[in-house]
Design a protein around this motif. Structure first.
Motif, PDB file in Angstrom:
ATOM      1  N   CYS A   7       0.818  -1.217   0.000  1.00 18.75           N
ATOM      2  CA  CYS A   7       0.000   0.000   0.000  1.00 18.75           C
ATOM      3  C   CYS A   7       0.850   1.265   0.000  1.00 18.75           C
ATOM      4  N   ALA A   8       1.563   1.495   1.073  1.00 17.60           N
ATOM      5  CA  ALA A   8       2.292   2.747   1.235  1.00 17.60           C
ATOM      6  C   ALA A   8       3.531   2.834   0.352  1.00 17.60           C
ATOM      7  N   LEU A   9       4.261   1.751   0.190  1.00 18.34           N
ATOM      8  CA  LEU A   9       5.519   1.833  -0.563  1.00 18.34           C
ATOM      9  C   LEU A   9       5.339   1.806  -2.073  1.00 18.34           C
ATOM     10  N   LEU A  10       4.284   1.219  -2.565  1.00 19.55           N
ATOM     11  CA  LEU A  10       4.148   1.078  -4.012  1.00 19.55           C
ATOM     12  C   LEU A  10       3.062   1.944  -4.628  1.00 19.55           C
ATOM     13  N   THR A  11       1.943   2.145  -3.955  1.00 15.45           N
ATOM     14  CA  THR A  11       0.809   2.785  -4.620  1.00 15.45           C
ATOM     15  C   THR A  11       0.433   4.166  -4.105  1.00 15.45           C
ATOM     16  N   ALA A  12       0.888   4.573  -2.956  1.00 17.83           N
ATOM     17  CA  ALA A  12       0.537   5.888  -2.414  1.00 17.83           C
ATOM     18  C   ALA A  12       1.226   7.001  -3.212  1.00 17.83           C
ATOM     19  N   PRO A  13       0.670   8.224  -3.182  1.00 15.63           N
ATOM     20  CA  PRO A  13       1.289   9.332  -3.919  1.00 15.63           C
ATOM     21  C   PRO A  13       2.730   9.623  -3.493  1.00 15.63           C
ATOM     22  N   PHE A  14       3.076   9.328  -2.246  1.00 13.23           N
ATOM     23  CA  PHE A  14       4.435   9.550  -1.746  1.00 13.23           C
ATOM     24  C   PHE A  14       5.289   8.292  -1.865  1.00 13.23           C
ATOM     25  N   ALA A  15       4.834   7.330  -2.635  1.00 13.01           N
ATOM     26  CA  ALA A  15       5.463   6.013  -2.699  1.00 13.01           C
ATOM     27  C   ALA A  15       6.801   6.032  -3.434  1.00 13.01           C
ATOM     28  N   LEU A  16       7.480   4.904  -3.351  1.00 15.47           N
ATOM     29  CA  LEU A  16       8.813   4.751  -3.952  1.00 15.47           C
ATOM     30  C   LEU A  16       8.839   5.061  -5.441  1.00 15.47           C
ATOM     31  N   ARG A  17       7.863   4.556  -6.175  1.00 24.34           N
ATOM     32  CA  ARG A  17       7.869   4.774  -7.631  1.00 24.34           C
ATOM     33  C   ARG A  17       7.867   6.260  -7.967  1.00 24.34           C
ATOM     34  N   ASN A  18       7.061   7.033  -7.253  1.00 28.02           N
ATOM     35  CA  ASN A  18       7.035   8.471  -7.505  1.00 28.02           C
ATOM     36  C   ASN A  18       8.326   9.142  -7.054  1.00 28.02           C
ATOM     37  N   MET A  19       8.883   8.700  -5.938  1.00 28.14           N
ATOM     38  CA  MET A  19      10.140   9.279  -5.471  1.00 28.14           C
ATOM     39  C   MET A  19      11.245   9.042  -6.496  1.00 28.14           C
ATOM     40  N   ILE A  20      11.309   7.832  -7.033  1.00 27.88           N
ATOM     41  CA  ILE A  20      12.327   7.508  -8.037  1.00 27.88           C
ATOM     42  C   ILE A  20      12.076   8.310  -9.314  1.00 27.88           C
ATOM     43  N   ARG A  21      10.802   8.408  -9.714  1.00 27.83           N
ATOM     44  CA  ARG A  21      10.439   9.164 -10.916  1.00 27.83           C
ATOM     45  C   ARG A  21      10.852  10.632 -10.781  1.00 27.83           C
ATOM     46  N   LEU A  22      10.798  11.163  -9.575  1.00 29.27           N
ATOM     47  CA  LEU A  22      11.177  12.552  -9.330  1.00 29.27           C
ATOM     48  C   LEU A  22      12.680  12.733  -9.117  1.00 29.27           C
ATOM     49  N   GLY A  23      13.444  11.647  -9.254  1.00 29.08           N
ATOM     50  CA  GLY A  23      14.899  11.738  -9.155  1.00 29.08           C
ATOM     51  C   GLY A  23      15.461  11.613  -7.755  1.00 29.08           C
ATOM     52  N   MET A  24      14.659  11.199  -6.808  1.00 27.29           N
ATOM     53  CA  MET A  24      15.148  11.038  -5.437  1.00 27.29           C
ATOM     54  C   MET A  24      15.851   9.692  -5.279  1.00 27.29           C
ATOM     55  N   ASN A  25      16.836   9.665  -4.410  1.00 30.07           N
ATOM     56  CA  ASN A  25      17.482   8.395  -4.048  1.00 30.07           C
ATOM     57  C   ASN A  25      16.665   7.766  -2.937  1.00 30.07           C
ATOM     58  N   ALA A  26      16.144   6.577  -3.194  1.00 22.51           N
ATOM     59  CA  ALA A  26      15.282   5.920  -2.210  1.00 22.51           C
ATOM     60  C   ALA A  26      15.829   4.548  -1.861  1.00 22.51           C
ATOM     61  N   VAL A  27      15.693   4.193  -0.595  1.00 24.89           N
ATOM     62  CA  VAL A  27      16.104   2.887  -0.093  1.00 24.89           C
ATOM     63  C   VAL A  27      15.006   2.407   0.850  1.00 24.89           C
ATOM     64  N   VAL A  28      14.687   1.125   0.793  1.00 24.26           N
ATOM     65  CA  VAL A  28      13.680   0.532   1.672  1.00 24.26           C
ATOM     66  C   VAL A  28      14.383  -0.097   2.871  1.00 24.26           C
ATOM     67  N   MET A  29      13.896   0.205   4.071  1.00 26.84           N
ATOM     68  CA  MET A  29      14.410  -0.458   5.264  1.00 26.84           C
ATOM     69  C   MET A  29      13.520  -1.674   5.494  1.00 26.84           C
ATOM     70  N   ARG A  30      13.972  -2.824   5.007  1.00 30.87           N
ATOM     71  CA  ARG A  30      13.102  -3.989   4.889  1.00 30.87           C
ATOM     72  C   ARG A  30      12.645  -4.592   6.202  1.00 30.87           C
ATOM     73  N   ASP A  31      13.363  -4.373   7.294  1.00 30.90           N
ATOM     74  CA  ASP A  31      12.882  -4.944   8.551  1.00 30.90           C
ATOM     75  C   ASP A  31      11.830  -4.057   9.219  1.00 30.90           C
ATOM     76  N   LEU A  32      11.464  -2.960   8.584  1.00 32.68           N
ATOM     77  CA  LEU A  32      10.374  -2.115   9.079  1.00 32.68           C
ATOM     78  C   LEU A  32       9.174  -2.138   8.129  1.00 32.68           C
ATOM     79  N   THR A  33       9.147  -3.107   7.235  1.00 31.56           N
ATOM     80  CA  THR A  33       8.033  -3.208   6.297  1.00 31.56           C
ATOM     81  C   THR A  33       7.314  -4.548   6.461  1.00 31.56           C
TER      82      THR A  33
END
Length: 79
Positions: A7-33
């Motif tokens: 939900c939050a990481l893939l489809t929300a407006p502030f999600a990873l895909r949009n962050m990457i599309r906007l040129g931001m460096n994004a990393v997922v902290m997998r033990d908090l997901t």
């Protein structure tokens, strides 16, 4: 603290895909997901396997991931 990968990481407006599309460096902290996953639907696997599949998808197609220890240890952890 934590977020749902599906939900939050893939489809929300502030999600990873949009962050990457906007040129931001994004990393997922997998033990908090956690994946919002129904183990009775396809693929019929345990919740933990569903989490692993979702994290693998994110790491392969969207962004790298780290664990919490990487933030406070001097050396990087290879997993």
């Amino acid at each position: 603290m934590g977020v749902h990968e599906t939900c939050a990481l893939l489809t929300a407006p502030f999600a990873l895909r949009n962050m990457i599309r906007l040129g931001m460096n994004a990393v997922v902290m997998r033990d908090l997901t956690d994946a919002m996953y129904d183990s009775k639907e396809w693929p019929v696997v345990s919740h933990f396997t569903g989490n692993s599949l979702m994290t693998e998808y994110i790491e392969t197609y969207i962004a790298p991931s780290i664990v919490c220890q990487c933030l406070y240890r001097s050396e990087a952890i290879q997993i």
